[in-house]
Design a protein around this motif. Structure first.
Motif, PDB file in Angstrom:
ATOM      1  N   THR A 175       0.833  -1.204   0.000  1.00  0.00           N
ATOM      2  CA  THR A 175       0.000   0.000   0.000  1.00  0.00           C
ATOM      3  C   THR A 175       0.863   1.248   0.000  1.00  0.00           C
ATOM      4  O   THR A 175       0.599   2.202  -0.741  1.00  0.00           O
ATOM      5  CB  THR A 175      -0.940  -0.002   1.206  1.00  0.00           C
ATOM      6  N   VAL A 176       1.916   1.252   0.805  1.00  0.00           N
ATOM      7  CA  VAL A 176       2.834   2.389   0.847  1.00  0.00           C
ATOM      8  C   VAL A 176       3.544   2.549  -0.490  1.00  0.00           C
ATOM      9  O   VAL A 176       3.686   3.668  -1.002  1.00  0.00           O
ATOM     10  CB  VAL A 176       3.841   2.233   2.009  1.00  0.00           C
ATOM     11  N   VAL A 177       3.986   1.441  -1.081  1.00  0.00           N
ATOM     12  CA  VAL A 177       4.652   1.499  -2.390  1.00  0.00           C
ATOM     13  C   VAL A 177       3.708   2.070  -3.431  1.00  0.00           C
ATOM     14  O   VAL A 177       4.099   2.915  -4.237  1.00  0.00           O
ATOM     15  CB  VAL A 177       5.164   0.093  -2.807  1.00  0.00           C
ATOM     16  N   ARG A 178       2.464   1.640  -3.396  1.00  0.00           N
ATOM     17  CA  ARG A 178       1.489   2.152  -4.369  1.00  0.00           C
ATOM     18  C   ARG A 178       1.251   3.648  -4.178  1.00  0.00           C
ATOM     19  O   ARG A 178       1.089   4.390  -5.143  1.00  0.00           O
ATOM     20  CB  ARG A 178       0.182   1.388  -4.243  1.00  0.00           C
ATOM     21  N   MET A 179       1.238   4.097  -2.931  1.00  0.00           N
ATOM     22  CA  MET A 179       1.020   5.522  -2.670  1.00  0.00           C
ATOM     23  C   MET A 179       2.237   6.346  -3.075  1.00  0.00           C
ATOM     24  O   MET A 179       2.087   7.459  -3.582  1.00  0.00           O
ATOM     25  CB  MET A 179       0.696   5.742  -1.193  1.00  0.00           C
ATOM     26  N   LEU A 180       3.430   5.821  -2.870  1.00  0.00           N
ATOM     27  CA  LEU A 180       4.645   6.569  -3.189  1.00  0.00           C
ATOM     28  C   LEU A 180       4.926   6.612  -4.687  1.00  0.00           C
ATOM     29  O   LEU A 180       5.407   7.615  -5.198  1.00  0.00           O
ATOM     30  CB  LEU A 180       5.841   5.956  -2.456  1.00  0.00           C
ATOM     31  N   PHE A 181       4.660   5.512  -5.353  1.00  0.00           N
ATOM     32  CA  PHE A 181       4.926   5.419  -6.784  1.00  0.00           C
ATOM     33  C   PHE A 181       3.603   5.293  -7.515  1.00  0.00           C
ATOM     34  O   PHE A 181       3.011   4.228  -7.576  1.00  0.00           O
ATOM     35  CB  PHE A 181       5.822   4.211  -7.093  1.00  0.00           C
TER      36      PHE A 181
END
Length: 79
Positions: free
Chosen positions: A66-72
């Motif tokens: 989820t964090v990866v999707r939000m950052l990238f």
């Protein structure tokens, strides 16, 4: 049992752009969760059942994706 089916699939949905990627990520995340969920409590002598450890690791993987999707934003669906 339901969490082992749902959480890796939800994490895979965060990263995948195709059905092939979705299935591949789901299998990989479930495999990692199961292996680490059995290994880590034994290795570190933690008194937690393996089922609970598997779900905790699946949840951590979901949070990371989820964090990866939000950052990238290129992981976002539809782009």
């Amino acid at each position: 049992m339901e969490a082992l089916l749902l959480i890796p699939a939800a994490a895979a949905k965060n990263l995948s752009k195709s059905i092939k990627g979705f299935v591949s990520y789901s299998v990989i995340f479930a495999l990692i969760s199961c292996l680490l969920g059995v290994y880590l409590p034994i290795h570190f002598d933690i008194s937690i059942p393996s089922g609970g450890a598997i779900i905790l690791i699946s949840s951590v993987i979901f949070i990371i994706t989820t964090v990866v999707r939000m950052l990238f934003k290129n992981f976002a669906e539809g782009e």
